[in-house]
Design a protein around this motif. Structure first.
Motif, PDB file in Angstrom:
ATOM      1  N   ARG A 175       6.678  81.839 156.338  1.00 49.43           N
ATOM      2  CA  ARG A 175       5.774  81.232 155.404  1.00 49.43           C
ATOM      3  C   ARG A 175       4.421  81.795 155.218  1.00 49.43           C
ATOM      4  N   THR A 176       4.128  81.626 153.857  1.00 51.90           N
ATOM      5  CA  THR A 176       2.692  82.191 153.396  1.00 51.90           C
ATOM      6  C   THR A 176       2.306  81.313 152.503  1.00 51.90           C
ATOM      7  N   ALA A 177       0.907  81.394 152.129  1.00 56.14           N
ATOM      8  CA  ALA A 177       0.557  80.718 150.989  1.00 56.14           C
ATOM      9  C   ALA A 177       1.264  81.098 149.605  1.00 56.14           C
ATOM     10  N   ARG A 178       1.455  82.394 149.611  1.00 60.98           N
ATOM     11  CA  ARG A 178       1.976  82.846 148.351  1.00 60.98           C
ATOM     12  C   ARG A 178       3.632  82.495 148.101  1.00 60.98           C
ATOM     13  N   ASN A 179       4.656  82.321 149.299  1.00 60.24           N
ATOM     14  CA  ASN A 179       5.863  82.055 149.390  1.00 60.24           C
ATOM     15  C   ASN A 179       6.079  80.768 149.572  1.00 60.24           C
ATOM     16  N   ALA A 180       5.126  79.775 149.791  1.00 58.11           N
ATOM     17  CA  ALA A 180       5.344  78.390 150.226  1.00 58.11           C
ATOM     18  C   ALA A 180       6.484  77.582 149.543  1.00 58.11           C
ATOM     19  N   VAL A 181       6.651  77.618 148.186  1.00 64.08           N
ATOM     20  CA  VAL A 181       7.633  77.114 147.305  1.00 64.08           C
ATOM     21  C   VAL A 181       9.016  77.336 147.605  1.00 64.08           C
ATOM     22  N   ASP A 210       3.660  82.119 134.476  1.00 65.18           N
ATOM     23  CA  ASP A 210       2.535  82.587 135.196  1.00 65.18           C
ATOM     24  C   ASP A 210       2.436  81.627 136.686  1.00 65.18           C
ATOM     25  N   ARG A 211       1.756  82.117 137.444  1.00 64.05           N
ATOM     26  CA  ARG A 211       1.552  81.331 138.500  1.00 64.05           C
ATOM     27  C   ARG A 211       1.098  79.773 138.432  1.00 64.05           C
ATOM     28  N   THR A 212       0.752  79.356 137.378  1.00 61.73           N
ATOM     29  CA  THR A 212       0.305  77.979 137.196  1.00 61.73           C
ATOM     30  C   THR A 212       1.671  77.215 137.058  1.00 61.73           C
ATOM     31  N   LEU A 213       2.657  77.793 136.930  1.00 62.87           N
ATOM     32  CA  LEU A 213       4.079  77.281 136.922  1.00 62.87           C
ATOM     33  C   LEU A 213       4.857  77.292 138.270  1.00 62.87           C
ATOM     34  N   ASP A 214       4.106  77.758 139.216  1.00 65.75           N
ATOM     35  CA  ASP A 214       4.893  77.950 140.683  1.00 65.75           C
ATOM     36  C   ASP A 214       4.852  76.726 141.023  1.00 65.75           C
ATOM     37  N   GLY A 215       6.139  76.165 141.655  1.00 66.70           N
ATOM     38  CA  GLY A 215       6.309  74.951 142.081  1.00 66.70           C
ATOM     39  C   GLY A 215       7.003  73.857 141.301  1.00 66.70           C
ATOM     40  N   THR A 216       7.186  74.245 139.894  1.00 66.63           N
ATOM     41  CA  THR A 216       7.743  73.553 138.734  1.00 66.63           C
ATOM     42  C   THR A 216       8.990  72.873 139.388  1.00 66.63           C
TER      43      THR A 216
END
Length: 213
Positions: free
Chosen positions: A64-70, A144-150
């Motif tokens: 796990r990293t901050a980038r791939n946490a989702v 874009d990254r604002t939708l990461d975790g949707t």
């Protein structure tokens, strides 16, 4: 002729399965991007599976990293990453929470909102090219990254949702090596696509990037 797609949202249980079961079953499903200008709907025609800790090609292979946490979160959520300093790509998280597997959405057919997608994909020569490749798909849908975790399985208003669509029979699904994956991860035949569909992207093997002198 493609049947009228089922607009029922896919349940979270659909994604709470092994990634190699989910990936081919996503073909023919419909991804809807809601924007202030209207919706864009895309029928998925090509995907790739990434199996977390068992897969050297996965972003989650080393943990796990901050980038791939989702990817480590609940199934049915969207994982968006930035690549080559210029493009976004999107995945749907699969398997039980903590397992970190996912499906890269590689290509699709725009079935609604093509006029909006065209404004974001000005270089596309025709509508078959609007979402032909993972970066093009994300660009056409304004992802874009604002939708990461949707949460794509949410029954509430959401910017991205995944609908039942029209599943593709397995005898119409092809599979082969994943595009551009290096090393041990490059041998897995975990790219799945609708056989003969014109929106599917061409296969390209991994080519090492040259360092600038």
């Amino acid at each position: 002729m493609i049947a009228t797609p089922d607009r029922t949202p896919l349940p979270r249980s659909f994604f709470d399965r092994p990634v190699l079961d989910v990936a081919p079953d996503l073909l023919g499903r419909v991804l809807v991007r809601s924007t202030p200008d209207g919706p864009i709907a895309l029928r998925l025609t090509e995907v790739e599976a990434y199996d977390g800790p068992n897969d050297p090609g996965s972003h989650a292979y080393r943990g796990r990293t901050a980038r791939n946490a989702v990817m480590f979160g609940p199934p049915g959520h969207v994982y968006v990453y930035f690549t080559y300093g210029m493009w976004f790509c999107m995945n749907l998280v699969c398997g039980p929470e903590g397992r970190a597997s996912g499906v890269l959405l590689r290509a699709g057919e725009i079935i609604e909102g093509a006029e909006l997608a065209r404004t974001r994909r000005l270089s596309a020569r025709n509508d078959k090219e609007l979402a032909k490749g993972p970066a093009r798909l994300a660009t056409a849908l304004d992802v874009d990254r604002t939708l990461d975790g949707t949460d794509a399985c949410s029954t509430e208003d959401t910017p991205l949702s995944i609908l039942t669509g029209t599943p593709v029979p397995r005898d119409q699904v092809s599979n082969g090596p994943r595009t551009g994956v290096a090393g041990e991860g490059g041998i897995h035949p975990w790219r799945f696509w609708i056989t003969g569909d014109p929106t599917v992207s061409p296969y390209r093997p991994h080519v090492p990037r040259r360092r600038r002198s």
